[in-house]
Design a protein around this motif. Structure first.
Motif, mmCIF file in Angstrom:
data_model
loop_
_atom_site.group_PDB
_atom_site.id
_atom_site.type_symbol
_atom_site.label_atom_id
_atom_site.label_comp_id
_atom_site.label_asym_id
_atom_site.label_seq_id
_atom_site.Cartn_x
_atom_site.Cartn_y
_atom_site.Cartn_z
ATOM 1 N N ARG B 314 -2.615 13.430 -29.388
ATOM 2 C CA ARG B 314 -1.636 14.513 -29.259
ATOM 3 C C ARG B 314 -1.569 15.396 -30.470
ATOM 4 O O ARG B 314 -0.694 16.263 -30.555
ATOM 5 N N ALA B 315 -2.437 15.159 -31.421
ATOM 6 C CA ALA B 315 -2.313 15.867 -32.702
ATOM 7 C C ALA B 315 -2.250 17.376 -32.534
ATOM 8 O O ALA B 315 -1.387 18.043 -33.122
ATOM 9 N N ALA B 316 -3.130 17.902 -31.700
ATOM 10 C CA ALA B 316 -3.165 19.375 -31.544
ATOM 11 C C ALA B 316 -1.836 19.885 -31.010
ATOM 12 O O ALA B 316 -1.263 20.875 -31.517
ATOM 13 N N GLU B 317 -1.346 19.166 -29.996
ATOM 14 C CA GLU B 317 -0.042 19.542 -29.414
ATOM 15 C C GLU B 317 1.037 19.556 -30.468
ATOM 16 O O GLU B 317 1.858 20.458 -30.564
ATOM 17 N N LEU B 318 1.032 18.475 -31.256
ATOM 18 C CA LEU B 318 2.078 18.334 -32.261
ATOM 19 C C LEU B 318 2.004 19.449 -33.301
ATOM 20 O O LEU B 318 3.027 19.985 -33.725
ATOM 21 N N GLU B 319 0.794 19.821 -33.674
ATOM 22 C CA GLU B 319 0.646 20.882 -34.679
ATOM 23 C C GLU B 319 1.290 22.167 -34.187
ATOM 24 O O GLU B 319 2.017 22.845 -34.912
ATOM 25 N N LEU B 320 1.017 22.446 -32.903
ATOM 26 C CA LEU B 320 1.592 23.664 -32.310
ATOM 27 C C LEU B 320 3.123 23.611 -32.336
ATOM 28 O O LEU B 320 3.801 24.562 -32.725
ATOM 29 N N GLU B 321 3.636 22.459 -31.899
ATOM 30 C CA GLU B 321 5.098 22.285 -31.875
ATOM 31 C C GLU B 321 5.675 22.459 -33.271
ATOM 32 O O GLU B 321 6.736 23.058 -33.465
ATOM 33 N N LEU B 322 4.943 21.909 -34.258
ATOM 34 C CA LEU B 322 5.441 21.983 -35.633
ATOM 35 C C LEU B 322 5.560 23.432 -36.087
ATOM 36 O O LEU B 322 6.591 23.833 -36.634
ATOM 37 N N GLN B 452 17.383 21.226 -36.908
ATOM 38 C CA GLN B 452 15.983 21.652 -36.819
ATOM 39 C C GLN B 452 15.132 21.040 -37.919
ATOM 40 O O GLN B 452 13.987 20.654 -37.705
ATOM 41 N N ARG B 453 15.747 20.931 -39.066
ATOM 42 C CA ARG B 453 15.014 20.307 -40.191
ATOM 43 C C ARG B 453 14.635 18.875 -39.828
ATOM 44 O O ARG B 453 13.526 18.423 -40.106
ATOM 45 N N THR B 454 15.621 18.190 -39.201
ATOM 46 C CA THR B 454 15.338 16.806 -38.802
ATOM 47 C C THR B 454 14.159 16.754 -37.838
ATOM 48 O O THR B 454 13.255 15.917 -37.969
ATOM 49 N N GLN B 455 14.180 17.691 -36.909
ATOM 50 C CA GLN B 455 13.108 17.703 -35.919
ATOM 51 C C GLN B 455 11.750 17.958 -36.569
ATOM 52 O O GLN B 455 10.760 17.286 -36.274
ATOM 53 N N VAL B 456 11.729 18.933 -37.457
ATOM 54 C CA VAL B 456 10.470 19.262 -38.164
ATOM 55 C C VAL B 456 9.938 18.037 -38.902
ATOM 56 O O VAL B 456 8.747 17.721 -38.875
ATOM 57 N N ARG B 457 10.917 17.364 -39.558
ATOM 58 C CA ARG B 457 10.513 16.161 -40.301
ATOM 59 C C ARG B 457 9.919 15.108 -39.389
ATOM 60 O O ARG B 457 8.915 14.470 -39.703
ATOM 61 N N ALA B 458 10.577 14.947 -38.195
ATOM 62 C CA ALA B 458 10.089 13.951 -37.240
ATOM 63 C C ALA B 458 8.667 14.265 -36.823
ATOM 64 O O ALA B 458 7.804 13.382 -36.752
ATOM 65 N N ILE B 459 8.445 15.559 -36.546
ATOM 66 C CA ILE B 459 7.089 15.951 -36.108
ATOM 67 C C ILE B 459 6.091 15.717 -37.240
ATOM 68 O O ILE B 459 4.988 15.184 -37.017
ATOM 69 N N LYS B 460 6.516 16.083 -38.443
ATOM 70 C CA LYS B 460 5.621 15.867 -39.587
ATOM 71 C C LYS B 460 5.292 14.402 -39.755
ATOM 72 O O LYS B 460 4.150 14.007 -39.977
ATOM 73 N N ASP B 461 6.344 13.561 -39.609
ATOM 74 C CA ASP B 461 6.123 12.121 -39.711
ATOM 75 C C ASP B 461 5.120 11.649 -38.674
ATOM 76 O O ASP B 461 4.219 10.853 -38.968
ATOM 77 N N PRO B 470 2.311 4.925 -31.166
ATOM 78 C CA PRO B 470 2.739 5.678 -29.980
ATOM 79 C C PRO B 470 3.520 6.928 -30.401
ATOM 80 O O PRO B 470 4.203 6.931 -31.403
ATOM 81 N N SER B 471 3.363 7.954 -29.620
ATOM 82 C CA SER B 471 4.046 9.196 -29.985
ATOM 83 C C SER B 471 5.561 9.038 -29.750
ATOM 84 O O SER B 471 5.994 8.431 -28.781
ATOM 85 N N ILE B 472 6.224 9.569 -30.691
ATOM 86 C CA ILE B 472 7.689 9.480 -30.601
ATOM 87 C C ILE B 472 8.194 10.159 -29.337
ATOM 88 O O ILE B 472 9.132 9.708 -28.688
ATOM 89 N N ALA B 473 7.523 11.224 -29.008
ATOM 90 C CA ALA B 473 7.955 11.978 -27.823
ATOM 91 C C ALA B 473 7.931 11.094 -26.589
ATOM 92 O O ALA B 473 8.889 11.062 -25.811
ATOM 93 N N ASP B 474 6.859 10.370 -26.407
ATOM 94 C CA ASP B 474 6.748 9.503 -25.233
ATOM 95 C C ASP B 474 7.813 8.434 -25.233
ATOM 96 O O ASP B 474 8.443 8.144 -24.215
#
Lengths: 162, 679
Positions: B314-322, B452-461, B470-474
């Protein structure tokens, strides 16, 4: 048409004479003579012997005038003086006030010693104003905050220190 | 159960400077005649019955005592007038069960109020002794319903269950005793001027005459009216329960993330199966609770079986989301900074305004002070140069002469500065208002930024995390779906039972409406028609007997609207003579007495007639009436007549008819001095 012309035409059309009245202008409250004379009497009444010299009177007069000056003055007397304090010591209108007070028989003025003293009449004016709690409230509160004796020494320091 | 009231003794007791005075009149069951001269006090005795029972509200809307001066002021004893210090009325009464009570009420007393009624459980007047005593109050609000209210006690004593009736303002209340007793008592002054002359309408009960007649005759109609009222109040209770249940159902559904389908907003006769169904939208269609539950279960097992995508995939997806989240965060931060700048500017404005206001306040004080001080000067006989003249050179010396030659007076200046102050204060308040609005916006923005900062951090993590974690999203998705399913499962029972409650309410409501329709029919029941026809017949019979002359008795009806004597749809009274009116009243009240007794009504079997004034009396009919009354009264009822006919005349008229005569000697008064107080 210019404004002048418009107005002239308007007046020509009107019947009867046009009278102009002058609107009175507002003046600062502390220029009211009755207020000034009363404050002067109250200040003098607060001084030892109901009299003081002209220099001290100028300082006290200025100090009474605004909240900033009142606060500053009290601080100075408590010993807290800061480098950026601005201490004004001279109010030109005071001399006129003293003159008027003299003319009204409220004070006496000794030109030799520069001492201004309160007469009996002045004293009764001061007491009447002091006892009526609805007038000169800020000033009364200020005077209550002042120490009982304002020594010559502290006054000198105030005036001469740089 | 028949209701009865017998008056055994009427006692008047007065205390005067010359000693006690009064009278004690014993009465019996059946027909009683009280004979005394005019103005000797016989009306007083009859009024005392009304007063003792606290029913003077039926005579007048005024609150004054309805007894003459002889009871309250001055009384003539042995030809001499003496003042009345105190006085009271006592009654010994008996009801259908033979229970005897004695009732005392003060008329005039230095300390005891006349709203107090004392009751003894026994014949205190005929058989003095120690009896249980209780206090009640009368002529006060709630005397009819309160435990300690005399009328509440009296209704129970009489065996009466007074009905709830509708008032003028739509509320409900008990039918007052004052509305029923006019059928038992006719007073001398006004009672004979019309059949409903003294029915108290001021008490605010709708159709009061009709209600009283219905009660006395025991008509089903009264019961029907009450039934209607009960059904109406039951319906309104159902409506409020409907609202409450609907609110609970809506809340439950919302808490579970479900939506209710539309349904009736007020209780109705039925609840269609498609109304108020809790539903969930699964992306393509609406599902009800059960369908939603199974859909969620299916989704869950699907998710859990499927291997969760590993981060690497999912890396590509996550990068976009980030990058998207980051951009939004930056935007919000910029917005926040701009707001803060605005805040700072406004705060500065506010501080400047505050300074200005402070300066103006001080200036205002000084002008105000000078107004007072000028006056002070004149009080002190010292000039504070208020007259604006220099004491030395006597030139004009206006305030503020240094600045202007045309200064305002201190008073004008006070007005001027006050207005300025108002303006500046308003401006400052305005700025404060805007400041707090901006502050609220900034707070909201700040919260958004934080999350939003929390979310960004989560994605970065996630991106930085192990490739095979496993992806946090799932994971989040599984947790969320589980939570949803659990919520629906837990609340399913509650939602179902609430909806069932609504359904039950509709069933009850339907029954209620059906019953109401049945009762709504305004026709009189068969039983009622029979009773009214009996009353009509009785009335006509008596009218004939008393030689009623204005109309043929057969032309007089009992109105089905008012239950009063009527002719061609109008109340009798307009076009008949005064003596005929007296006949009508006799006939009507006697008919009510007899018919009510036969038909299971609530009549007390009591009638008290104070003689009509001389000029109105119809002499021939009078004899008939007396004989009729004697006949009617029998042993079971009590009829009391007060008359000023001579002893001889009365005895002649009554003849052998059964009666009890109280004959006050001609020339004497009823109130006499007594050696000792009664009882």
């Amino acid at each position: 048409m210019t404004t002048q012309a418009t107005v002239r035409e308007l007046f020509e059309r009107l019947n009867g004479t046009v009278a102009f009245g002058r609107q009175p202008e507002a003046i600062p409250g502390d220029l009211r003579i009755s207020w000034r004379l009363t404050i002067l009497c109250v200040i003098l009444n607060r001084c030892r012997g109901s009299k003081t010299n002209l220099q001290t009177l100028h300082v006290l007069w200025w100090a009474t005038r605004s909240r900033t000056s009142r606060d500053l003055f009290v601080r100075w007397l408590e010993g807290d003086n800061r480098p950026d304090d601005l201490v004004v010591r001279f109010d030109p209108s005071l001399t006129v006030t003293i003159d008027l007070a003299f003319g009204a028989g409220l004070v006496t003025w000794d030109s030799g010693t520069s001492v201004v003293a309160l007469t009996a009449q002045g004293k009764s004016v001061a007491e009447a104003a002091w006892s009526d709690e609805t007038v000169v409230r800020e000033e009364r509160a200020f005077f209550r905050r002042l120490p009982a004796h304002i020594t010559q020494k502290s006054m000198r320091e105030l005036l001469e220190w740089r | 159960m028949t209701s009865r009231l017998y008056v055994r003794v009427i006692q008047l007791d007065l205390n005067t400077p010359k000693g006690h005075a009064g009278t004690s009149i014993r009465l019996e069951r059946g027909f009683n005649v009280l004979r005394a001269d005019n103005s000797s006090g016989k009306s007083t005795c009859l009024q005392a019955i009304v007063y003792g029972l606290g029913l003077e509200g039926m005579l007048s809307a005024q609150r004054s005592v309805p007894l003459p001066h002889s009871m309250t002021d001055r009384v003539t004893l042995n030809g001499e007038e003496v003042s009345v210090l105190s006085s009271c009325v006592r009654l010994e009464l008996e009801n259908a069960e033979g229970r005897v009570i004695t009732v005392e009420r003060q008329v005039k007393h230095p300390t005891i109020k006349n709203s107090l009624v004392q009751v003894w459980e026994g014949p205190l007047l005929t058989d003095p002794g120690k009896y249980e005593q209780s206090d009640y109050f009368v002529r006060r609000p709630n005397a009819a319903v309160h435990e300690a209210g005399f009328h509440h006690f009296l209704a129970e004593y009489l065996g009466w269950e007074l009905p709830q009736v509708t008032r003028m303002d739509g509320s409900e209340g008990l039918l007052y005793l004052e509305c029923v007793f006019p059928y038992f008592y006719v007073e001398q002054k006004h009672g004979w001027s019309g059949v409903q002359a003294r029915m108290p309408t001021y008490l605010g009960i709708r159709e009061v005459g009709k209600r009283s007649a219905e009660f006395l005759l025991g008509l089903d109609a009264l019961g029907r009216i009450l039934e209607r009222q009960r059904l109406a109040s039951a319906a309104s209770i159902m409506e409020s329960e409907w609202q409450q249940t609907l609110d609970s159902l809506t809340a439950s559904a919302t808490a579970t993330g479900l939506v209710l389908s539309k349904g009736p907003q007020h209780v109705a006769r039925e609840l269609p199966s498609e109304a108020f169904v809790a539903q969930m939208h699964d992306g393509s269609q609406w599902l009800d609770v059960d369908q939603a539950l199974s859909s969620l279960e299916a989704e869950l097992s699907d998710l859990q079986q499927r291997p969760t995508q590993v981060v690497g995939q999912r890396a590509a997806e996550l990068e976009l989301e980030l990058s998207r989240s980051q951009a939004e965060l930056d935007r919000n931060v910029a917005g926040l900074v701009a707001l803060q700048e605005e805040q700072r500017e406004l705060a500065e404005r506010r501080d400047q305004l505050a300074l200005r206001v402070e300066a103006l306040e001080e200036d205002l004080e000084r002008h105000k002070d000078s107004v007072v001080l000028q006056g002070l000067g004149s009080n002190q006989a010292v000039s504070l140069i208020a007259d604006h003249v220099c004491p030395t050179c006597h030139q004009e010396l206006q305030d503020g002469a240094d600045i202007t030659s045309h200064a305002m007076t201190a008073a004008q200046n006070v007005e001027f500065v006050s207005q300025q102050l108002e303006t500046f204060r308003a401006m400052r308040a305005d700025v404060e208002r805007v400041l707090s609005a901006i502050r609220a916006r900034a707070d909201a923005l700040r919260q958004g930024v934080a999350s939003q900062r929390t979310q960004v951090r989560a994605i970065k993590d996630a991106l930085v995390g192990q490739n095979n974690a496993p992806s946090i999203a799932d994971v989040t998705k599984v947790v969320a779906t589980q939570a949803r399913r659990d919520a629906i499962r837990d609340n399913r029972a509650a939602i179902a039972s609430l909806r069932q409650r609504l359904s039950d309410l509709t069933a009850s409501y339907a029954t209620n409406r059906a019953r109401l329709q049945a009762v709504q029919a305004d026709q009189l029941s068969g039983g009622d028609i029979a009773r009214i026809e009996a009353l009509e017949a009785a009335l006509r019979f008596r009218l004939a007997k008393y030689q009623f002359g204005s109309l043929p008795p057969a032309d007089v009806d009992i109105s089905r609207e008012t239950y009063r004597p009527a002719h061609e749809g109008f109340d009798l009274g307009f076009d008949i003579s005064a003596s005929d009116m007296i006949r009508v009243i006799w006939a009507y009240l006697m008919s009510m007495l007899s018919v009510s007794g036969e038909s299971g009504g609530n009549h007390l079997g009591l009638l008290v007639f104070d003689e009509p004034r001389q000029q109105e009396t119809a002499r021939e009919s009078y004899e008939q009436l007396l004989l009729q009354a004697a006949d009617e009264a029998g042993n079971d009822r009590q009829i009391l007549f007060a008359t000023s006919e001579t002893s001889d005349e009365i005895r002649r008229m009554l003849g052998a008819a059964q009666h009890h005569l109280v004959d006050i000697p001609a020339g004497s008064r009823i109130i006499q001095p007594r050696l000792v107080p009664e009882a």
